[in-house]
Write a protein that holds these residues in place. Sequence first.
Motif, PDB file in Angstrom:
ATOM      1  N   UNK A  60       0.829  -1.215   0.000  1.00 36.36           N
ATOM      2  CA  UNK A  60       0.000   0.000   0.000  1.00 36.36           C
ATOM      3  C   UNK A  60       0.856   1.254   0.000  1.00 36.36           C
ATOM      4  N   UNK A  61       1.953   1.219   0.748  1.00 36.77           N
ATOM      5  CA  UNK A  61       2.831   2.390   0.806  1.00 36.77           C
ATOM      6  C   UNK A  61       3.457   2.678  -0.552  1.00 36.77           C
ATOM      7  N   UNK A  62       3.873   1.641  -1.255  1.00 37.15           N
ATOM      8  CA  UNK A  62       4.518   1.834  -2.555  1.00 37.15           C
ATOM      9  C   UNK A  62       3.518   2.200  -3.643  1.00 37.15           C
ATOM     10  N   UNK A  63       2.257   1.850  -3.461  1.00 38.84           N
ATOM     11  CA  UNK A  63       1.212   2.255  -4.392  1.00 38.84           C
ATOM     12  C   UNK A  63       1.486   1.801  -5.817  1.00 38.84           C
ATOM     13  N   UNK A  64       1.376   2.735  -6.760  1.00 34.50           N
ATOM     14  CA  UNK A  64       1.540   2.408  -8.177  1.00 34.50           C
ATOM     15  C   UNK A  64       2.952   1.954  -8.528  1.00 34.50           C
ATOM     16  N   UNK A  65       3.896   2.146  -7.617  1.00 37.17           N
ATOM     17  CA  UNK A  65       5.278   1.761  -7.870  1.00 37.17           C
ATOM     18  C   UNK A  65       5.604   0.355  -7.365  1.00 37.17           C
ATOM     19  N   UNK A  66       4.657  -0.286  -6.679  1.00 34.63           N
ATOM     20  CA  UNK A  66       4.923  -1.606  -6.100  1.00 34.63           C
ATOM     21  C   UNK A  66       5.235  -2.622  -7.196  1.00 34.63           C
ATOM     22  N   UNK A  67       6.228  -3.476  -6.994  1.00 37.21           N
ATOM     23  CA  UNK A  67       6.509  -4.528  -7.973  1.00 37.21           C
ATOM     24  C   UNK A  67       5.427  -5.605  -7.926  1.00 37.21           C
ATOM     25  N   UNK A  68       5.263  -6.313  -9.029  1.00 35.85           N
ATOM     26  CA  UNK A  68       4.226  -7.342  -9.091  1.00 35.85           C
ATOM     27  C   UNK A  68       4.572  -8.564  -8.250  1.00 35.85           C
ATOM     28  N   UNK A  69       5.831  -8.700  -7.869  1.00 38.91           N
ATOM     29  CA  UNK A  69       6.170  -9.772  -6.943  1.00 38.91           C
ATOM     30  C   UNK A  69       5.504  -9.568  -5.590  1.00 38.91           C
ATOM     31  N   UNK A  70       5.122  -8.335  -5.296  1.00 41.64           N
ATOM     32  CA  UNK A  70       4.440  -7.996  -4.045  1.00 41.64           C
ATOM     33  C   UNK A  70       2.951  -7.764  -4.269  1.00 41.64           C
ATOM     34  N   UNK A  71       2.607  -7.018  -5.312  1.00 38.34           N
ATOM     35  CA  UNK A  71       1.213  -6.706  -5.651  1.00 38.34           C
ATOM     36  C   UNK A  71       0.991  -7.168  -7.088  1.00 38.34           C
ATOM     37  N   UNK A  72       0.393  -8.339  -7.285  1.00 39.76           N
ATOM     38  CA  UNK A  72       0.344  -8.942  -8.627  1.00 39.76           C
ATOM     39  C   UNK A  72      -0.300  -8.077  -9.706  1.00 39.76           C
ATOM     40  N   UNK A  73      -1.258  -7.231  -9.368  1.00 41.89           N
ATOM     41  CA  UNK A  73      -1.918  -6.413 -10.384  1.00 41.89           C
ATOM     42  C   UNK A  73      -1.401  -4.980 -10.417  1.00 41.89           C
ATOM     43  N   UNK A  74      -0.225  -4.736  -9.815  1.00 42.34           N
ATOM     44  CA  UNK A  74       0.341  -3.389  -9.795  1.00 42.34           C
ATOM     45  C   UNK A  74       0.749  -2.949 -11.202  1.00 42.34           C
TER      46      UNK A  74
END
Length: 404
Positions: A60-74
């Motif tokens: 959540x903190x990284x938001x749109x910058x989060x890698x997909x390894x953490x947030x699959x639909x980022x």
Amino acid sequence: MVQVVRDAGVRIADRAEAEGYVAKVCFKTGPPGRVGIELEWTTHHLDDPARPVDPGVLGSALGEHAPRSLVPDSPQNPLPYGGRVTLEPGGQVEISTDTSDSLAGLLDATMADLQQLTGLLDRAGLALDGQGCDAHRRPGRILDTPRYATMERVFDRFGPYGRQWMCGTASVQVCLDAGLPERVAPRWRALHAVGPALVAAFANSARSAGTDTGWASARMRACLAADPMRNGPPADDADPVAGWARRVLDTPVLCVRRDDGSWDVPPGITFADWIGGAMTPAPTYADLDYHVSTMFPPVRARGYFEVRYLDMQSGPDWVAPVAVLVALFAREETVDAAAALAAPAAGRWVQAARHGLADPAIAAVAPRLLDLACAALEHTDLPPATVEAVTAVVERRLREGGLR
């Protein structure tokens, strides 16, 4: 024989074909001049650095910058100045830059992206820690991916250091051009020759998980011990290009990508064994490219030279080891001079990690090598204020080591 399910692709016919491919793609030659950096930090809660970071909070903190390894639909959008955010298995946050022919421009852009990143984390009560090891908590994996699950199991065969290295360490990585064909071997050897002295000069990981390890760079100790064949320095080959190609083929396969299930491989099957039929179907060139990405020596050849042996530094001090390496490799005469100065301490990786600048052989060469680097800063495009700041960091590290 182990059955491996893989997508269709070009299969590798034999070992000679594979070695020729590695030599070609891992040592792309041309006039040197571009540089890239990858910066890693362990991540902590501001109010309790020893508390494990929750993957959901970090995503959540990284938001749109989060890698997909953490947030699959980022969307995995880069930071404003082009840096890409990636994540290591234990939640270490990394900024990876594009390459640039301007060191000053690259540092400015990275500083701006880092400011953006720290702001995002700060609003979530998180902070980046500028040390080579997680000084506050025991290593623990927060990324649940087939690659990292398999890597953890492989490294566990060698003892506890694999998990520490994967999940509790952070580094400054510098990517340099391989250079013109006739200069590839000298540049490769020089990067390794200066390595122990630079490991010692910028060692910044004596504490790990709340304890004093007794090592100047516990990060380097963990890296070397995690899987010695995969992570150790190379042999002193007369032809380092051919030597690297042989090493790639003789290194056990870490994992095999599959659409479903585990990526595990029976222990000890090298990539050459795979080509020879130890697993079916035969590997593709995509498999070989991926295999290279699972090798973690002090310097990795990937079309350029990825220098991996430097600890993360406190605050903005990470600029210093980046500038030192770029300055040493900006001109070929400096490359040769650096290699000659560092030669008496070449190969002392373990001693550098354990004793830092207190190792006698390293202490004898480090001041002259770093003086050469500081003098060579004039061959970069760094402004005077940055040159002064880098020189100040170098002088402080030498004083702390009792060498000034």
